[in-house]
Design an enzyme around this catalytic site. Structure first.
Site, PDB file in Angstrom:
ATOM      1  CG  HIS A   1      -2.179  -0.930   0.761  1.00 36.79           C
ATOM      2  ND1 HIS A   1      -2.247  -2.229   1.160  1.00 36.79           N
ATOM      3  CD2 HIS A   1      -3.247  -0.719  -0.051  1.00 36.79           C
ATOM      4  CE1 HIS A   1      -3.329  -2.784   0.639  1.00 36.79           C
ATOM      5  NE2 HIS A   1      -3.950  -1.897  -0.093  1.00 36.79           N
TER       6      HIS A   1
ATOM      7  NE  ARG B   1      -6.399   0.200  -2.051  1.00 36.96           N
ATOM      8  CZ  ARG B   1      -5.949   0.327  -3.309  1.00 36.96           C
ATOM      9  NH1 ARG B   1      -5.899   1.517  -3.877  1.00 36.96           N
ATOM     10  NH2 ARG B   1      -5.546  -0.738  -3.977  1.00 36.96           N
TER      11      ARG B   1
ATOM     12  NE  ARG C   1     -11.342  -1.842  -0.379  1.00 37.31           N
ATOM     13  CZ  ARG C   1     -10.064  -2.101  -0.662  1.00 37.31           C
ATOM     14  NH1 ARG C   1      -9.767  -3.002  -1.578  1.00 37.31           N
ATOM     15  NH2 ARG C   1      -9.106  -1.447  -0.073  1.00 37.31           N
TER      16      ARG C   1
ATOM     17  CD  GLU D   1      -9.943  -8.166  -2.256  1.00 38.34           C
ATOM     18  OE1 GLU D   1      -8.871  -7.590  -2.481  1.00 38.34           O
ATOM     19  OE2 GLU D   1     -10.804  -7.711  -1.469  1.00 38.34           O
TER      20      GLU D   1
ATOM     21  CG  ASN E   1      -3.416  -4.623  -5.960  1.00 38.22           C
ATOM     22  OD1 ASN E   1      -3.002  -4.689  -7.119  1.00 38.22           O
ATOM     23  ND2 ASN E   1      -3.880  -3.518  -5.432  1.00 38.22           N
ATOM     24  CG  ASP E   2      -5.440  -8.708  -1.487  1.00 40.91           C
ATOM     25  OD1 ASP E   2      -4.325  -8.885  -0.962  1.00 40.91           O
ATOM     26  OD2 ASP E   2      -6.232  -7.841  -1.098  1.00 40.91           O
TER      27      ASP E   2
ATOM     28  NE  ARG F   1      -1.155  -6.140  -1.771  1.00 40.74           N
ATOM     29  CZ  ARG F   1      -2.364  -5.577  -1.764  1.00 40.74           C
ATOM     30  NH1 ARG F   1      -3.436  -6.315  -1.534  1.00 40.74           N
ATOM     31  NH2 ARG F   1      -2.529  -4.299  -1.973  1.00 40.74           N
TER      32      ARG F   1
ATOM     33  CB  CYS G   1     -10.308  -1.618  -8.424  1.00 46.09           C
ATOM     34  SG  CYS G   1     -10.719  -2.889  -7.219  1.00 46.09           S
TER      35      CYS G   1
END
Ligand code: PEP
Ligand code: MG
Length: 538
Positions: free
Chosen positions: A187, A294, A330, A429, A452-453, A463, A500
């Site tokens: 992040h 987020r 989200r 995800e 990403n996940d 990650r 996303c």
């Protein structure tokens, strides 16, 4: 030249400021000049005192006198003649360097405090260690960024930066950052792209390879760092920066162009945001929508949970500024690498597989409902869509929806407005959700693929871990199959599918995603224009 992972594009040339006092490794050296060693020690005491005075003043202003009191006891130790005298004596008697003398004395002092019965006195042991770390850092020329006034053109160097550390960087002074650990989708890297400052992560030992004041060149495109470059190299990179800036300028002509693929399909190119004000950057870069808000960033850098009213204002502001364009918000995705100081979570062996996101929210309905009510109320003011993170099964989605329905009922009774027909979607995800996408698609209004996940879970490759970043491959056939399945499942049920995760803005992945028929690409605002260009070429 050092090679790391390119986390955020661009070029920067500036001065190093090391954030975080690193554990300075102390080695014993025999010395001859006792006087000059004592002098070094005294200087580091003076420097520490000066830094602590500033920190204390700042803390008093920002957090109140009681919270700042901790620095008082740190300063008392610096002024304690017995402590300083003991270090001087160790230098003189043992003929050792100041670092080792300090370490010996502070270990002894801390040991005495820590052995005491009284809890208050035991805590003083931690103070001794803290102050000694600072003095040691001053002896080694490595000072924490917190304790120094940042100057213009600062390049922050740290072992790691938490997402909130990154969010707090002062963009008027910090022009780039470098870290030892982390990957492209950690992040802090995502935040760097939002801040539009170049960053290289996963450099392993950058904190020990540079010292404060060193000049470094950061190449965020290649993921490289050059320490104390010569004049020619500086010129070479200044030229590269110019070309890069020019290209960025060129892309601006696409700002108001609608994105249509070669096959004639209209796709949405959207932006990911962490706070309401980020919408401006998305709009300036020609974003059609917000594909991911987020919301956990609203919960960070504060001492308590944001209230329903505060959240309502934030969401309302966002949808109003987007003026009818879609805004996918989200629900809270805390856990993993995102933590809240006021919501202590148990230490876990695998936080990314643990108590986080929707799992936490379904367990803590008190927290969840405050957010859902705020979201629903804001839905009366624009095109707001709600999205649940980390859904692994249909049951989980239905449970979340049940809580949402409860909130709708409550609001109805209270006579508060909301859009009863708002779209409710999920992030795909977790591989299980992708595999069961055909089932899920019957119940949700949309999917947004969180690569990403999804990549880290599919390939069992953390990650955040730079050591295995070579395994973290968005183009792995297994990942591509899951993405294709998800998009097809959505379309079969007449639903739309977005993405996303960072892959949506990945220049190498875009042609494949266009081919699969992805409807919406959502990414850091700084990647939008380049993505538009590529989508139109494919
Ligand atoms: C993702 O996992 O792809 C995603 C967009 O969510 P986050 O990066 O916040 O985990
Ligand atoms: Mg995620």
């Amino acid at each position: 030249m050092k090679k790391g992972i390119a986390a955020s594009k661009g070029y920067a040339i500036g001065k190093v400021l090391i954030k975080e006092v690193n554990e300075v490794k102390v080695e014993e050296r025999k010395i001859e000049d006792v006087q000059s060693e004592k002098e070094r020690f005294k200087k580091s005491l003076d420097a520490s005192r000066e830094q602590l005075t500033k920190i204390k003043e700042k803390a008093e202003k920002e957090m109140g006198a009681d919270k700042a009191a901790v620095f008082e006891s740190h300063m008392m130790l610096l002024d304690d003649p017995e402590f300083a005298g003991a270090v001087d004596m160790a230098i003189e008697n043992d003929k050792i360097n100041a670092e080792k003398a300090l370490e010996n004395v502070s270990t002894m002092y801390a040991g005495i405090f820590e052995a005491m019965e009284d809890e208050y006195m035991r805590e003083r042991g931690a103070d001794v260690k803290d102050v000694s770390k600072r003095i040691l850092a001053n002896l080694a020329g490595k000072i924490s960024a917190d304790s120094e006034e940042m100057v213009a053109n600062t390049i922050v160097v740290a072992h790691d930066l938490t997402p909130s550390d990154t969010a707090q960087l002062d963009k008027s002074k910090v022009i780039a950052f470098l870290t030892n650990i982390g990957g492209r989708t950690s992040h802090s890297a995502i935040m760097a792209r939002t801040l539009e400052i170049p960053a290289v992560v996963g450099l392993n030992d950058i904190t020990t390879s540079v010292k404060n004041g060193d000049i470094v060149i950061v190449d965020g495109n290649e993921g490289t760092v050059i320490i104390n470059p010569n004049e020619n190299t500086v010129k070479e990179y200044e030229a590269k920066r110019e070309v890069y800036e020019k290209e960025k300028e060129e892309l601006k002509k696409l700002i108001s162009v609608k994105t249509v693929t070669k096959a004639g399909k209209r796709v949405e190119v959207a932006g990911n945001i962490g706070k309401p004000e980020d919408v401006y950057q998305v709009l300036e870069n020609g974003g059609d929508a917000i594909g991911l808000f987020r919301t956990e960033f609203l919960y960070m850098d504060r001492d308590d949970m944001p209230t329903e009213e505060e959240q309502f204002e934030a969401y309302k502001y966002t949808v109003e500024k987007m003026a009818g364009k879609p805004v996918v918000i989200r629900t809270l995705d805390i856990g993993g690498d995102k933590k809240l100081s006021y919501l202590p979570l148990p230490e876990e062996m695998n936080p990314f597989l643990g108590y986080r996101a929707i799992r936490l929210c379904l367990d803590r309905k008190d927290i969840f409902k405050v957010q859902l009510r705020a979201l629903l109320r804001a839905s009366a003011f624009g095109n707001l869509k709600i999205m649940f993170p980390m859904i692994s099964s249909l049951e989980e989605f239905l449970q979340a929806k049940k809580v949402l329905n409860e909130c709708m009922e409550e609001l109805k009774k209270e006579g508060k407005e909301f859009n009863p027909g708002l779209e409710i979607g999920i992030m795909v995800e977790i591989p299980a959700a992708a595999v069961c996408a055909d089932d899920l698609a019957k119940y949700v209004d949309f999917f947004s693929i969180g690569t990403n996940d999804l990549i880290q879970y599919t390939l069992a490759a953390d990650r955040m871990n730079e050591k295995i970043s070579y395994l973290y491959n968005p183009m792995h056939p297994a990942v591509l199959k899951l993405i294709k399945m998800t998009i097809e499942a959505a379309h079969k049920e007449g639903k739309w599918c977005g993405m996303c995760g960072e892959m949506a803005g990945d220049e190498k992945a875009i042609p494949t995603l266009v081919e699969y028929g992805l409807d919406e690409f959502s990414m850091s605002a700084s990647s939008i224009l380049k993505a538009k260009q590529l989508i139109m070429e494919n």
